[in-house]
Design an enzyme around this catalytic site. Structure first.
Site, PDB file in Angstrom:
ATOM      1  N   CYS A  74      10.919 132.621  44.547  1.00 36.54           N
ATOM      2  CA  CYS A  74      12.060 133.517  44.335  1.00 36.54           C
ATOM      3  C   CYS A  74      12.842 133.644  45.631  1.00 36.54           C
ATOM      4  CB  CYS A  74      11.533 134.884  43.915  1.00 36.54           C
ATOM      5  SG  CYS A  74      10.379 134.793  42.541  1.00 36.54           S
ATOM      6  N   ARG A  85      16.645 129.074  44.962  1.00 37.61           N
ATOM      7  CA  ARG A  85      15.199 129.295  45.037  1.00 37.61           C
ATOM      8  C   ARG A  85      14.619 129.741  43.701  1.00 37.61           C
ATOM      9  NH1 ARG A  85      13.383 129.704  50.222  1.00 37.61           N
ATOM     10  NH2 ARG A  85      11.505 130.702  49.454  1.00 37.61           N
ATOM     11  N   TRP A 105      12.105 133.321  40.016  1.00 34.22           N
ATOM     12  CA  TRP A 105      11.577 132.145  39.338  1.00 34.22           C
ATOM     13  C   TRP A 105      10.241 132.607  38.786  1.00 34.22           C
ATOM     14  CZ3 TRP A 105       7.550 128.668  38.899  1.00 34.22           C
ATOM     15  CH2 TRP A 105       7.845 127.473  38.255  1.00 34.22           C
ATOM     16  N   ASN A 145       8.301 137.901  46.664  1.00 33.59           N
ATOM     17  CA  ASN A 145       8.284 136.451  46.411  1.00 33.59           C
ATOM     18  C   ASN A 145       6.862 135.973  46.698  1.00 33.59           C
ATOM     19  OD1 ASN A 145       8.613 133.684  46.261  1.00 33.59           O
ATOM     20  ND2 ASN A 145       9.366 133.531  48.364  1.00 33.59           N
ATOM     21  N   GLY A 146       6.229 135.378  45.703  1.00 39.24           N
ATOM     22  CA  GLY A 146       4.846 134.932  45.908  1.00 39.24           C
ATOM     23  C   GLY A 146       4.013 135.236  44.675  1.00 39.24           C
ATOM     24  N   GLU A 172      11.430 107.332  43.459  1.00 37.05           N
ATOM     25  CA  GLU A 172      12.390 108.381  43.807  1.00 37.05           C
ATOM     26  C   GLU A 172      13.596 108.366  42.860  1.00 37.05           C
ATOM     27  OE1 GLU A 172      14.359 111.540  45.706  1.00 37.05           O
ATOM     28  OE2 GLU A 172      12.282 110.975  45.327  1.00 37.05           O
ATOM     29  N   LYS A 209      14.748 111.492  40.468  1.00 35.20           N
ATOM     30  CA  LYS A 209      16.095 112.066  40.496  1.00 35.20           C
ATOM     31  C   LYS A 209      16.661 112.151  39.080  1.00 35.20           C
ATOM     32  CE  LYS A 209      16.145 113.752  43.724  1.00 35.20           C
ATOM     33  NZ  LYS A 209      14.994 113.576  44.496  1.00 35.20           N
ATOM     34  N   GLU A 244      14.721 114.872  37.049  1.00 32.86           N
ATOM     35  CA  GLU A 244      14.851 116.294  37.380  1.00 32.86           C
ATOM     36  C   GLU A 244      16.250 116.852  37.150  1.00 32.86           C
ATOM     37  OE1 GLU A 244      14.140 117.525  41.423  1.00 32.86           O
ATOM     38  OE2 GLU A 244      14.396 115.486  42.138  1.00 32.86           O
ATOM     39  N   HIS A 263       1.585  94.856  33.051  1.00 35.36           N
ATOM     40  CA  HIS A 263       0.289  95.438  32.680  1.00 35.36           C
ATOM     41  C   HIS A 263       0.466  96.657  31.770  1.00 35.36           C
ATOM     42  CE1 HIS A 263      -1.354  92.682  35.595  1.00 35.36           C
ATOM     43  NE2 HIS A 263      -0.454  93.126  36.459  1.00 35.36           N
ATOM     44  N   LYS A 268      14.114 125.109  44.437  1.00 34.66           N
ATOM     45  CA  LYS A 268      14.203 124.264  45.628  1.00 34.66           C
ATOM     46  C   LYS A 268      12.915 124.230  46.439  1.00 34.66           C
ATOM     47  CE  LYS A 268      16.251 121.590  48.518  1.00 34.66           C
ATOM     48  NZ  LYS A 268      16.490 120.224  48.092  1.00 34.66           N
TER      49      LYS A 268
HETATM   50  C1  AGP Z   1      12.865 116.869  44.810  1.00 34.52           C
HETATM   51  O1  AGP Z   1      14.160 116.628  44.457  1.00 34.52           O
HETATM   52  C2  AGP Z   1      12.343 118.159  44.338  1.00 34.52           C
HETATM   53  N1  AGP Z   1      13.135 119.240  44.721  1.00 34.52           N
HETATM   54  C3  AGP Z   1      10.872 118.372  44.662  1.00 34.52           C
HETATM   55  O2  AGP Z   1      10.140 117.296  44.137  1.00 34.52           O
HETATM   56  C4  AGP Z   1      10.545 118.496  46.154  1.00 34.52           C
HETATM   57  O3  AGP Z   1      10.665 117.263  46.778  1.00 34.52           O
HETATM   58  C5  AGP Z   1       9.110 118.994  46.307  1.00 34.52           C
HETATM   59  O4  AGP Z   1       9.019 120.249  45.709  1.00 34.52           O
HETATM   60  C6  AGP Z   1       8.678 119.058  47.765  1.00 34.52           C
HETATM   61  O5  AGP Z   1       9.454 119.981  48.439  1.00 34.52           O
HETATM   62  P1  AGP Z   1       9.394 120.039  50.047  1.00 34.52           P
HETATM   63  O6  AGP Z   1       9.886 118.736  50.575  1.00 34.52           O
HETATM   64  O7  AGP Z   1      10.297 121.178  50.395  1.00 34.52           O
HETATM   65  O8  AGP Z   1       7.968 120.310  50.420  1.00 34.52           O
END
Ligand code: AGP
Length: 614
Positions: free
Chosen positions: A2, A27, A74, A100-101, A487, A491, A494, A510, A609
């Protein structure tokens, strides 16, 4: 996961906190709320959905007041709705808390508090905090700050909290453990509190990052005081923020993600600045220099990370093993922390994290530390938890990354790992001087080449239009381009919610090849290099099953162009540096496809994030 913000001072607090919540919305964005102290009244405004919903609702009410706490959520415990939104009130509505937590022992505490006669409104873990503080304050007739300190002794888990109480109108009390919290020291005797500096930067550059188990009491009369949970007073370590406000704006782009993709020539340049010089023939990651011998002598380097950072780690593995001949193991931090790994003082564990706050990566580091390993970090956020628990490390200098989908942080992480591989190889003598110098020059040319790649944006947009309705997608690469395929797939997943998978190109036979038909777009990194011919035959295998080939090729490639449905040309570069260029078209493809599908590119569903809970 959060975002929390608070303000106390002479200014109207609500607008400051509201604006701060919008800055932190990346966040978490499923509900939001603000509590404002207005004279003797503590007024609460909460709404599910985006901060804009809260703003619309609150505008119909009196939001005046000089102190306020705010939260954008969140959800972890309890559905996203108005009741579960933070802040949470004590039963007499004299105290409010944002958090937050995760409170891991909330169930036990809740049962005890209910037995003491407290009634709960929400399903959240957080609400136990406000009743616990209230209970302790009442029983022992304590100040709110002391009640908070004692209450936290009963709490297990992660927290960043701010407490406001109408009986202490000139004071806010905050505390943290694992979740981030920064105090901003205003220029008019006022104070700001937030999960990171983004809500604070426009008001002051003087900040104090709270350490684990520290409590900050900000008081309009007595100023800022910091205590540890043992009640020892600490001298606040005031730091000056380096980032600029405009770094937090969209800079004329429609989305932060597109801005951050286009920032990569500069962010990679900033990451290289002062760390490489081909004329003088050196490369240096100063933050790690004292640990290079340890890294070279280590039995192995273990890299722990999550998500996109884990993909960067995989590229690092290829480069460090190939260039420096040092054994590298890449671990999902979330698995590493629970699989009882064999770790000792001869091991070097490197955490890669954009936010520097990812709970699983932090815990993996703490586990490694507890077993005597040397722990190093590669982070983007200055002052983040990982950067503070590690023995040493280096920043990626990519600047604030607001889009939830990581882009410029990834290429900056890969840049740092490339410099790390080169530096270790040069120190170890596993690379010839001529190859070393040639690679230094190639590295310095990367920002300009990324600029060239970005010029293909309009071609990519056209290709994206053809596949925006695809139900699935496959990404293929070989060698250090395999993590790039992973990667690219992440992308697309997500931000466009299309199911996509990345594979080593040879692995396709395979199993995944069974998925291929005329409806399957297959994105292939087919640039010149050792495995070029192999990739070409993989493309023929896909074509034989009518799959659609979208190939990233080296400028001037004619061979693949004849076979592929679409090609995206990138400038020629050394094979080791292809991940830095080939990733960009995959970022842009996913961006345009998501946009065409009407997705919220900067705040994709179900994501946030920085994942500060496990
Ligand atoms: C990637 O686009 C995502 N936001 C997510 O996979 C992110 O890379 C992951 O949560 C790791 O975050 P960090 O690099 O802040 O540790």
């Amino acid at each position: 996961m959060c975002g929390i913000v608070a303000y106390i001072g002479k200014k109207q607090a609500f607008p400051i906190v509201l604006k701060g919540l919008k800055r932190l919305e990346y966040r978490g964005y499923d509900s939001a709320g603000i509590a404002v102290l207005n004279g003797g009244a503590l007024n609460m405004f909460k709404r599910s959905g985006k901060v804009a919903n809260l703003e619309a609702y609150a505008m119909e009410h009196n939001t005046e007041g000089h102190a306020a706490i705010g939260h954008t959520r969140w959800a972890t415990h309890g559905l996203p709705n108005d009741i579960n939104a933070h802040p949470h009130f004590s039963n007499d509505e004299s105290i409010a808390v944002i958090h937050n937590g995760i409170i891991e022992n909330y169930d036990t505490l809740k049962k005890e508090l209910i037995a003491h006669g407290y009634t709960f409104q929400s399903e959240t873990d957080t609400e136990v905090l406000v009743h616990l503080i209230d209970d302790i304050r009442r029983n022992d007739n304590l100040t709110i700050a002391e009640a908070v300190r004692r209450a936290l002794h009963h709490v297990e888990g992660a927290y960043a909290i701010v407490v406001i109480s109408k009986d202490n109108p000139n004071q806010l009390v905050a505390a943290r453990k694992s979740s981030p919290l920064v105090v901003g020291i205003g220029n008019e005797g006022d104070f700001f509190l937030a999960s990171d500096a983004t809500p604070i930067i426009e008001y002051t550059k003087r900040v104090v990052y709270l350490n684990d188990e520290e409590i900050a009491v900000v008081d309009l009369n007595e100023g800022l005081r910091i205590f540890n949970i043992g009640n020892q007073e600490k001298t606040p370590f005031i730091q000056k923020l380096e980032m600029e406000l405009e770094a937090l704006e969209k800079g004329g782009y429609e989305h932060f993600m597109l801005k951050e993709i286009h920032e990569q020539p500069r962010s990679i340049q900033d990451c290289l600045r002062g760390r490489v010089n081909s004329n003088e023939g050196w490369v240096a990651l100063r933050g790690l220099l004292d640990y290079e011998t340890k890294m070279i002598q280590a039995k192995r380097l273990i890299i722990v990370a999550c998500g996109t950072s884990w993909h960067a780690a995989l590229v690092g593995e290829y480069l460090i093993e190939d260039l420096a001949r040092i054994n590298v193991e890449v671990e999902y931090a979330s698995e590493f922390r629970y699989r009882n790994p064999i770790i000792d003082e001869n091991d070097v564990v490197i955490a890669i994290s954009q936010s520097g706050e990812t709970a699983d990566t932090l815990a993996a580091l703490e586990l490694a530390k507890s077993k005597g390993a040397t722990i190093l970090g590669v982070c983007n956020v200055v002052g983040s938890s990982i950067s503070r628990v590690t023995d040493a490390g280096c920043y990626t200098h990519a600047g604030p990354e607001i889009g939830v989908a990581s882009t410029k942080a990834f290429t900056a992480q890969v840049t740092v790992l490339t410099l790390m591989a080169l530096s270790l190889a040069h120190k170890k003598g596993t690379i010839s001087e001529s190859a070393f110098h040639a690679l230094l020059t190639e590295v310095e040319d990367v920002p300009a080449k990324v600029k060239e790649v970005l010029k293909t944006n309009s071609i990519i947009e056209k290709i994206a239009a053809e596949y925006a309705e695809a139900p699935n997608a496959l990404y293929l690469g070989r060698g250090s381009s395999f993590p790039v395929a992973l990667e690219g797939a992440l992308k697309l997943k997500e931000i466009s919610y299309i199911h996509a998978e990345g594979y080593p190109a040879a692995e396709m036979k395979h199993g995944p090849i069974a998925l291929i038909d005329e409806n399957m777009p297959v994105f292939v990194i087919a640039t010149k290099g050792n495995s070029y011919e192999k990739v070409v035959s993989n493309i023929q295998e896909v074509k034989a099953r009518k799959g659609k080939i979208i190939a990233i090729v080296t400028e001037g490639d004619v061979n693949v162009k004849e076979m592929a449905d679409h090609v995206i040309e990138i400038p020629e570069t050394h094979e080791y540096l292809v991940p830095l260029l080939a990733t960009i078209p995959l970022q842009l493809l996913s961006y345009h496809i998501a946009l065409m599908r009407g997705c919220n590119v900067d705040q994709p569903r179900n994501l946030a994030k920085s994942v500060t809970v496990e």
